[in-house]
Design a protein around this motif. Structure first.
Motif, PDB file in Angstrom:
ATOM      1  N   ARG A  58       0.842  -1.198   0.000  1.00  0.00           N
ATOM      2  CA  ARG A  58       0.000   0.000   0.000  1.00  0.00           C
ATOM      3  C   ARG A  58       0.875   1.244   0.000  1.00  0.00           C
ATOM      4  NH1 ARG A  58      -5.211  -0.933   2.647  1.00  0.00           N
ATOM      5  NH2 ARG A  58      -5.518   1.284   2.278  1.00  0.00           N
ATOM      6  N   ARG A  59       0.492   2.226  -0.803  1.00  0.00           N
ATOM      7  CA  ARG A  59       1.163   3.521  -0.765  1.00  0.00           C
ATOM      8  C   ARG A  59       0.545   4.354   0.347  1.00  0.00           C
ATOM      9  NH1 ARG A  59       3.696   5.575  -5.920  1.00  0.00           N
ATOM     10  NH2 ARG A  59       3.679   3.817  -7.335  1.00  0.00           N
ATOM     11  N   ILE A  60       1.383   5.101   1.046  1.00  0.00           N
ATOM     12  CA  ILE A  60       0.927   5.993   2.097  1.00  0.00           C
ATOM     13  C   ILE A  60       1.416   7.391   1.740  1.00  0.00           C
ATOM     14  CG2 ILE A  60       1.031   6.522   4.556  1.00  0.00           C
ATOM     15  CD1 ILE A  60       1.860   3.568   4.962  1.00  0.00           C
ATOM     16  N   ALA A  61       0.486   8.325   1.580  1.00  0.00           N
ATOM     17  CA  ALA A  61       0.834   9.693   1.211  1.00  0.00           C
ATOM     18  C   ALA A  61       1.119  10.520   2.458  1.00  0.00           C
ATOM     19  CB  ALA A  61      -0.285  10.316   0.408  1.00  0.00           C
ATOM     20  N   PHE A  62       2.246  11.218   2.447  1.00  0.00           N
ATOM     21  CA  PHE A  62       2.615  12.136   3.518  1.00  0.00           C
ATOM     22  C   PHE A  62       2.445  13.583   3.062  1.00  0.00           C
ATOM     23  CE2 PHE A  62       5.000   8.358   4.798  1.00  0.00           C
ATOM     24  CZ  PHE A  62       4.606   8.265   6.128  1.00  0.00           C
ATOM     25  N   GLY A  63       1.867  13.760   1.924  1.00  0.00           N
ATOM     26  CA  GLY A  63       1.673  15.086   1.344  1.00  0.00           C
ATOM     27  C   GLY A  63       1.606  14.939  -0.155  1.00  0.00           C
ATOM     28  N   PRO A  64       1.532  16.047  -0.859  1.00  0.00           N
ATOM     29  CA  PRO A  64       1.383  15.955  -2.313  1.00  0.00           C
ATOM     30  C   PRO A  64       2.622  15.423  -3.038  1.00  0.00           C
ATOM     31  CG  PRO A  64       1.622  18.240  -1.640  1.00  0.00           C
ATOM     32  CD  PRO A  64       1.519  17.420  -0.382  1.00  0.00           C
ATOM     33  N   ARG A  65       3.789  15.468  -2.389  1.00  0.00           N
ATOM     34  CA  ARG A  65       5.009  15.071  -3.086  1.00  0.00           C
ATOM     35  C   ARG A  65       5.799  13.964  -2.413  1.00  0.00           C
ATOM     36  NH1 ARG A  65       8.124  20.467  -4.217  1.00  0.00           N
ATOM     37  NH2 ARG A  65       9.681  18.902  -4.640  1.00  0.00           N
ATOM     38  N   LEU A  66       5.283  13.420  -1.312  1.00  0.00           N
ATOM     39  CA  LEU A  66       6.033  12.395  -0.596  1.00  0.00           C
ATOM     40  C   LEU A  66       5.129  11.225  -0.252  1.00  0.00           C
ATOM     41  CD1 LEU A  66       8.691  11.520   0.744  1.00  0.00           C
ATOM     42  CD2 LEU A  66       7.942  12.725   2.788  1.00  0.00           C
ATOM     43  N   GLU A  67       5.549  10.040  -0.689  1.00  0.00           N
ATOM     44  CA  GLU A  67       4.821   8.805  -0.406  1.00  0.00           C
ATOM     45  C   GLU A  67       5.796   7.764   0.118  1.00  0.00           C
ATOM     46  OE1 GLU A  67       1.251   8.553  -3.653  1.00  0.00           O
ATOM     47  OE2 GLU A  67       3.131   7.569  -4.142  1.00  0.00           O
ATOM     48  N   ALA A  68       5.259   6.878   0.905  1.00  0.00           N
ATOM     49  CA  ALA A  68       6.022   5.713   1.355  1.00  0.00           C
ATOM     50  C   ALA A  68       5.202   4.485   0.968  1.00  0.00           C
ATOM     51  CB  ALA A  68       6.237   5.757   2.860  1.00  0.00           C
ATOM     52  N   VAL A  69       5.829   3.339   1.013  1.00  0.00           N
ATOM     53  CA  VAL A  69       5.143   2.092   0.681  1.00  0.00           C
ATOM     54  C   VAL A  69       5.194   1.185   1.895  1.00  0.00           C
ATOM     55  CG1 VAL A  69       5.169   0.054  -0.802  1.00  0.00           C
ATOM     56  CG2 VAL A  69       5.730   2.295  -1.762  1.00  0.00           C
ATOM     57  N   ALA A  70       4.033   0.649   2.239  1.00  0.00           N
ATOM     58  CA  ALA A  70       3.938  -0.313   3.339  1.00  0.00           C
ATOM     59  C   ALA A  70       3.704  -1.690   2.746  1.00  0.00           C
ATOM     60  CB  ALA A  70       2.780   0.058   4.270  1.00  0.00           C
ATOM     61  N   HIS A  71       4.499  -2.657   3.176  1.00  0.00           N
ATOM     62  CA  HIS A  71       4.304  -4.049   2.797  1.00  0.00           C
ATOM     63  C   HIS A  71       3.787  -4.750   4.045  1.00  0.00           C
ATOM     64  CE1 HIS A  71       6.402  -3.309  -0.919  1.00  0.00           C
ATOM     65  NE2 HIS A  71       7.420  -2.825  -0.245  1.00  0.00           N
ATOM     66  N   LEU A  72       2.701  -5.495   3.902  1.00  0.00           N
ATOM     67  CA  LEU A  72       2.038  -6.069   5.065  1.00  0.00           C
ATOM     68  C   LEU A  72       1.628  -7.510   4.832  1.00  0.00           C
ATOM     69  CD1 LEU A  72      -0.246  -2.994   5.311  1.00  0.00           C
ATOM     70  CD2 LEU A  72       1.346  -3.605   7.119  1.00  0.00           C
ATOM     71  N   HIS A  73       1.704  -8.307   5.918  1.00  0.00           N
ATOM     72  CA  HIS A  73       1.058  -9.614   5.880  1.00  0.00           C
ATOM     73  C   HIS A  73      -0.430  -9.355   5.672  1.00  0.00           C
ATOM     74  CE1 HIS A  73       4.582 -10.723   8.497  1.00  0.00           C
ATOM     75  NE2 HIS A  73       4.611 -11.703   7.624  1.00  0.00           N
ATOM     76  N   VAL A  74      -1.124 -10.270   5.058  1.00  0.00           N
ATOM     77  CA  VAL A  74      -2.563 -10.123   4.846  1.00  0.00           C
ATOM     78  C   VAL A  74      -3.262  -9.900   6.189  1.00  0.00           C
ATOM     79  CG1 VAL A  74      -4.642 -11.264   3.996  1.00  0.00           C
ATOM     80  CG2 VAL A  74      -2.503 -11.466   2.719  1.00  0.00           C
TER      81      VAL A  74
END
Length: 82
Positions: A58-74
């Motif tokens: 899942r992408r997580i937005a921290f604002g209009p120009r910064l995103e992080a990606v979360a990888h998760l167990h189901v």
């Protein structure tokens, strides 16, 4: 930049985690699969290795120009996004 974002970025750099600039969904998934096969893909929620081929990204937005990606167990996905 918020203090929490600075902490996240500093931790990523110190841990030598991969950083992709403006990646496509395919690039994110390919890198995640490479890390999983090497035993290095960690669940953002529980911090345990992801070994199963079924996991969520899942992408997580921290604002209009910064995103992080979360990888998760189901099983960790619903608890992480509450």
């Amino acid at each position: 930049m918020t203090e929490r974002i600075e902490e996240i970025l500093a931790a990523a750099i110190q841990a030598k985690r991969p950083v992709l600039v403006n990646p496509t969904e395919d690039e994110i998934r390919l890198k995640a699969e490479e890390l999983r096969m090497a035993g290095k893909l960690m669940c953002t929620g529980c911090r345990k290795p992801i070994q199963e081929p079924q996991f969520r990204t899942r992408r997580i937005a921290f604002g209009p120009r910064l995103e992080a990606v979360a990888h998760l167990h189901v099983a960790c996905e619903s608890a992480f996004f509450m």
